[in-house]
Write a protein that holds these residues in place. Sequence first.
Motif, PDB file in Angstrom:
ATOM      1  N   GLN A  65       0.811  -1.217   0.000  1.00  0.00           N
ATOM      2  CA  GLN A  65       0.000   0.000   0.000  1.00  0.00           C
ATOM      3  C   GLN A  65       0.844   1.266   0.000  1.00  0.00           C
ATOM      4  OE1 GLN A  65      -2.829  -0.169   3.250  1.00  0.00           O
ATOM      5  NE2 GLN A  65      -3.248  -2.325   2.880  1.00  0.00           N
ATOM      6  N   GLN A  66       2.029   1.208   0.601  1.00  0.00           N
ATOM      7  CA  GLN A  66       2.892   2.384   0.697  1.00  0.00           C
ATOM      8  C   GLN A  66       4.234   2.083   0.055  1.00  0.00           C
ATOM      9  OE1 GLN A  66       3.047   2.826   4.950  1.00  0.00           O
ATOM     10  NE2 GLN A  66       1.173   4.019   5.047  1.00  0.00           N
ATOM     11  N   LEU A  67       4.644   2.944  -0.884  1.00  0.00           N
ATOM     12  CA  LEU A  67       5.928   2.762  -1.569  1.00  0.00           C
ATOM     13  C   LEU A  67       6.622   4.114  -1.664  1.00  0.00           C
ATOM     14  CD1 LEU A  67       7.885   0.924  -3.115  1.00  0.00           C
ATOM     15  CD2 LEU A  67       6.596   1.443  -5.205  1.00  0.00           C
ATOM     16  N   ASP A  68       7.853   4.171  -1.164  1.00  0.00           N
ATOM     17  CA  ASP A  68       8.638   5.407  -1.183  1.00  0.00           C
ATOM     18  C   ASP A  68       9.856   5.202  -2.084  1.00  0.00           C
ATOM     19  OD1 ASP A  68      10.017   7.752  -0.745  1.00  0.00           O
ATOM     20  OD2 ASP A  68       9.570   7.813   1.396  1.00  0.00           O
ATOM     21  N   LEU A  69       9.851   5.890  -3.231  1.00  0.00           N
ATOM     22  CA  LEU A  69      10.946   5.829  -4.197  1.00  0.00           C
ATOM     23  C   LEU A  69      11.639   7.189  -4.310  1.00  0.00           C
ATOM     24  CD1 LEU A  69       9.024   3.892  -7.004  1.00  0.00           C
ATOM     25  CD2 LEU A  69      10.634   2.923  -5.366  1.00  0.00           C
ATOM     26  N   SER A  70      11.558   7.983  -3.275  1.00  0.00           N
ATOM     27  CA  SER A  70      12.099   9.343  -3.305  1.00  0.00           C
ATOM     28  C   SER A  70      13.624   9.351  -3.383  1.00  0.00           C
ATOM     29  CB  SER A  70      11.661  10.112  -2.056  1.00  0.00           C
ATOM     30  OG  SER A  70      10.255  10.191  -1.972  1.00  0.00           O
ATOM     31  N   ASN A  71      14.130  10.452  -3.965  1.00  0.00           N
ATOM     32  CA  ASN A  71      15.567  10.710  -3.996  1.00  0.00           C
ATOM     33  C   ASN A  71      16.355   9.566  -4.650  1.00  0.00           C
ATOM     34  OD1 ASN A  71      17.852  12.230  -3.584  1.00  0.00           O
ATOM     35  ND2 ASN A  71      18.115  11.647  -1.441  1.00  0.00           N
ATOM     36  N   LEU A  72      15.811   9.069  -5.754  1.00  0.00           N
ATOM     37  CA  LEU A  72      16.509   8.057  -6.556  1.00  0.00           C
ATOM     38  C   LEU A  72      16.914   8.719  -7.875  1.00  0.00           C
ATOM     39  CD1 LEU A  72      14.306   4.856  -6.044  1.00  0.00           C
ATOM     40  CD2 LEU A  72      16.231   5.675  -4.673  1.00  0.00           C
ATOM     41  N   SER A  84      -1.602   2.738  -2.429  1.00  0.00           N
ATOM     42  CA  SER A  84      -2.445   3.871  -2.053  1.00  0.00           C
ATOM     43  C   SER A  84      -1.611   5.105  -1.729  1.00  0.00           C
ATOM     44  CB  SER A  84      -3.327   3.510  -0.850  1.00  0.00           C
ATOM     45  OG  SER A  84      -2.530   3.173   0.271  1.00  0.00           O
ATOM     46  N   GLU A  85      -0.318   4.925  -1.427  1.00  0.00           N
ATOM     47  CA  GLU A  85       0.573   6.044  -1.135  1.00  0.00           C
ATOM     48  C   GLU A  85       1.874   5.854  -1.902  1.00  0.00           C
ATOM     49  OE1 GLU A  85       1.167   6.536   3.030  1.00  0.00           O
ATOM     50  OE2 GLU A  85      -0.960   6.346   3.525  1.00  0.00           O
ATOM     51  N   LEU A  86       2.170   6.792  -2.794  1.00  0.00           N
ATOM     52  CA  LEU A  86       3.378   6.703  -3.610  1.00  0.00           C
ATOM     53  C   LEU A  86       4.159   8.005  -3.485  1.00  0.00           C
ATOM     54  CD1 LEU A  86       5.158   5.253  -5.686  1.00  0.00           C
ATOM     55  CD2 LEU A  86       3.691   6.210  -7.489  1.00  0.00           C
ATOM     56  N   ARG A  87       5.404   7.877  -3.036  1.00  0.00           N
ATOM     57  CA  ARG A  87       6.274   9.044  -2.875  1.00  0.00           C
ATOM     58  C   ARG A  87       7.453   8.925  -3.831  1.00  0.00           C
ATOM     59  NH1 ARG A  87       4.139   7.495   1.910  1.00  0.00           N
ATOM     60  NH2 ARG A  87       3.294   9.128   3.270  1.00  0.00           N
TER      61      ARG A  87
END
Length: 474
Positions: A309-316, A335-338
């Motif tokens: 539900q939550q995936l953080d791909l920031s600062n790549l 449901s949450e993508l960063r």
Amino acid sequence: MFDVPLFLRHKFAQVWALASEKLTSLEIGCVSSVMVTELLSPSLGHHRSPNHVRPPILPGIQRLCLSVDYITDTMVSTISNVLLSLTHLDLRDAPLIEPTSAYDLTNSGLQQINQHGKLKHLSLVRSQEFLITYFRRVNDLGMLLMADKCANMESICLGGFCRVTDTGFKTILHSCSSLYKLRVSYGTHLTDLVFHDISATALSLTHVSLRWCNLLTNHAIKNLVSNTHLKILDLRDCKHLGDGALRSISTLPELKILLLDGSDISDFGLSYLRGVINSLVSLSVRGCKRLTDKCISALFEGSSKLELQQLDLSNLPNLSDNGVLTLAKCRVPISELRMRQCPLIGDASVMALASMQVDEDRWHGCRLRLLDLYNCGGITQLLFWWLKKPYFPRLRWLGVTGSVSRDIVDALARNRPFLHVAWHAEELGSNQWDNSHGLYMHDYDEVDELEQLLEEGEYIDEEMMDVDNDAELL
């Protein structure tokens, strides 16, 4: 809810004398340690006679959470001795200047904790918000003295204990046999040796956070996963962890939350998570510089029945629109993508997400409730065309760069009143460890825009006409 600084110090204690005896939980977000001590002291103040003793204040308090200027021996001792029913103590400070010995926590203060033996959860954290500072007057002896009275503790959180070594942390692990939640941050002297013989203990850890513990290596994780019932594993900012750690983590069948920010993992290493990806609910690889578009296919291609539900791909820096296109094709029910601070992410990513359908649902991009695209290099005003109805009908939070046209943001706000647009670089969402303060979760159960669309059927989107025109000009 009230503003503590509005109270004069002697008035603060008098006000709490009126509190109900049935009050069991108290959280104060900003208060001085002196006010807390005076609140719980047996005397009401200088205006009363020295022999006057008041009845106990807050006799039923079981859970106390305070954010103070300094955590001190005096405050800790007073809390521990006066609050007879306390089971949950959460103290956090954020010093503006380096504390003196009179306004600091020492080994003596730790010895006073849990005087009545009822404490189950303890959190002592020195925040780095205003000053790089630590509990410099606590060492391994303090941990030994505390552990002697905390054998029944179930949850321990320690942040900023820079002089505590493996000896002190091992004392906690070997003394608290009921411990299931362990959090250590800024453990500057914590090494792999802490977990060397953890399999010999009776521990059954389910929640572990080891943030900013830069001496840890893959070997520590190999020993830690002997606790096979781990559900939450937070290894953010442990920069020496790599693919070997992922190989060990892949053996955890019940893992739900995995946070790997800033680690030295690779695309190939993420393929080890295929064994647990179906059980994961939240995954963060923010700032893992070696990852590329291939990490998406390594994780998701060929997988089914995903619960993520939550995936953080920031600062790549090497993640591009192609990676997001792969994510959309795999129909991951996020449901949450960063994707903050990704220079290669652009409008094409939003188009791919807007077109994504999950479980044959006819509403495009319907699962996303949070989308953070702050400071992504390829985002233009065309983005807002894809944010109009019927796309992203459940979106509640959107993060964009501050240079976007305010007129377009205002038009979007009028068109979608349930969508909050953040454009000042603020982080969106709640902390994975503690949802009690949820910044947006309360919106989830309010009016659902998707349900409105189903009821209204066809509609004319008049308020976004200006946005459409801007997009055409672009």
